[in-house]
Design a protein around this motif. Structure first.
Motif, PDB file in Angstrom:
ATOM      1  N   SER A  45      40.328 -15.761 -10.527  1.00 18.31           N
ATOM      2  CA  SER A  45      39.764 -15.937  -9.189  1.00 18.31           C
ATOM      3  C   SER A  45      39.921 -17.360  -8.653  1.00 18.31           C
ATOM      4  N   HIS A  91      29.916 -27.352  -8.911  1.00 13.54           N
ATOM      5  CA  HIS A  91      30.110 -27.276  -7.469  1.00 13.54           C
ATOM      6  C   HIS A  91      29.216 -28.292  -6.773  1.00 13.54           C
ATOM      7  N   TRP A  99      31.105 -18.394  -3.801  1.00 14.10           N
ATOM      8  CA  TRP A  99      32.327 -17.724  -4.249  1.00 14.10           C
ATOM      9  C   TRP A  99      32.785 -16.628  -3.302  1.00 14.10           C
ATOM     10  N   ARG A 115      37.316 -18.927  -5.949  1.00 12.68           N
ATOM     11  CA  ARG A 115      36.929 -20.204  -6.546  1.00 12.68           C
ATOM     12  C   ARG A 115      37.775 -21.301  -5.895  1.00 12.68           C
TER      13      ARG A 115
END
Length: 337
Positions: free
Chosen positions: A66, A197, A205, A212
């Motif tokens: 991702s 983050h 997300w 990502r």
């Protein structure tokens, strides 16, 4: 910017696109296989860009499909310089996944991030919380002192003048709790730096949890993401957060066990009133009257919920499943009364 995206992606990457749209703050497009979005990086240091690209590659190689990857130009560059501006193109796979068990997914993300085989410097925030917090608190106290002996020019300023001493006390408590943790407790392997983050939330997300974005990242202690997800979920609805928070920490623990040091760092971050700080700073920074009104309403809500937030902090350790007795985790005495 849409024309800029089309020009860059065709001229420098040789990709023919089918449709264009907005993806959050970014201009995006897609072809048959992938999603692409344009990230302006003019003001970013090249060393930090290189780190983000290396981190993205590392996470992909460790099995996170991702993660958005930096697309190379036709001549192998990671960015494009055009009209005195610099841009990157990120590529995301077009697969759509349901966002289930966010805590488990975050724990796996942190696990992969701890295995980074190089030193991260430019985007590292390891060990910097205390100095950042003290700096923000000092700046806000200066603004408060300037306002203190003047008549409040509006409702926001009145609320700020009246509420700041309380939130300064909370912030000082958090800084002390953090200092005690760093002094008294011993970090374990789980406390190693990892990919985190800037402000992790249930929305970071994307709607389906499959996006990502490296430009959301810093290198920090995993407690950063845990605290900010929890804070955000709490404020989404202060009446219904408990089942989600309990499940989130159970899911995280199914992959990764937090140490005493982790729990204490996490609590110090929840104790520090970042939500209040962000609100006041946003009000004073923005030139927009509309944004000022939004922040005024936000501050009113924060103040109205201050007692609820104290109860949330008091109950957090048991709710999240922290082994308080086994780890001998200190509690903040005034909250327990």
């Amino acid at each position: 910017m849409k024309k800029m995206l089309q020009r860059i992606i065709q001229q420098y990457y040789g990709i023919s696109i089918q449709e264009q749209f907005k993806l959050g703050p970014y201009d995006a497009c897609r072809d048959q296989q992938n999603l692409y979005f344009l990230v302006p990086v003019t003001n970013m240091e090249e060393a930090s860009l290189v780190e983000l690209e290396q981190l993205a590659l590392h996470l992909v190689n460790y099995g996170d499909s991702s993660v958005c990857q930096f697309l190379k130009t036709n001549d192998g560059q990671s960015f494009v310089d055009l009209e005195n501006q610099r841009y990157c193109i990120l590529r995301a796979g077009a697969t759509v996944k349901r966002m289930r068990r966010a805590g488990r997914k975050l724990a796996k993300f942190h696990y992969r991030g701890r295995a980074v085989p190089f030193e991260v410097k430019g985007i590292s925030r390891i060990g910097m919380w205390k100095s950042f917090w003290e700096q923000r608190l000092d700046q806000m106290e200066r603004v408060w002192n300037e306002q203190l002996f003047q008549s409040p020019e509006n409702e926001f300023v009145r609320m700020f003048i009246e509420s700041f001493p309380y939130y300064m006390g909370l912030a000082e408590n958090a800084i002390q709790y953090l200092s005690d943790t760093e002094q008294d407790d011993e970090p374990l392997a789980v406390d190693s730096g990892t990919v985190c983050h800037l402000h992790f939330s249930p929305r970071t997300w994307g709607e389906n949890g499959a996006l990502r974005n490296p430009f959301d990242w810093v290198f920090d202690h995993c407690a950063r993401d845990l605290a900010e997800w929890t804070r955000e979920r709490y404020f989404q609805n202060i009446k219904t957060y408990e089942p989600d928070v309990r499940q989130f920490y159970q899911d995280y623990a199914s992959v990764s066990t937090l140490s005493s040091f982790s729990w204490r760092l996490l609590f110090s971050r929840l104790l520090f009133p970042l939500h209040y700080m962000d609100c006041v700073e946003e009000y004073y920074i923005t030139p927009s009257e509309q944004v000022k009104l939004v922040q005024e309403e936000r501050l009113r809500k924060i103040l109205a919920q201050s007692q609820d937030y104290e109860e949330f902090l008091r109950d957090f350790y048991p709710l999240a499943g922290a082994p308080i007795r086994r780890y001998q985790i200190p509690i903040v005495e005034w909250l327990a009364k």
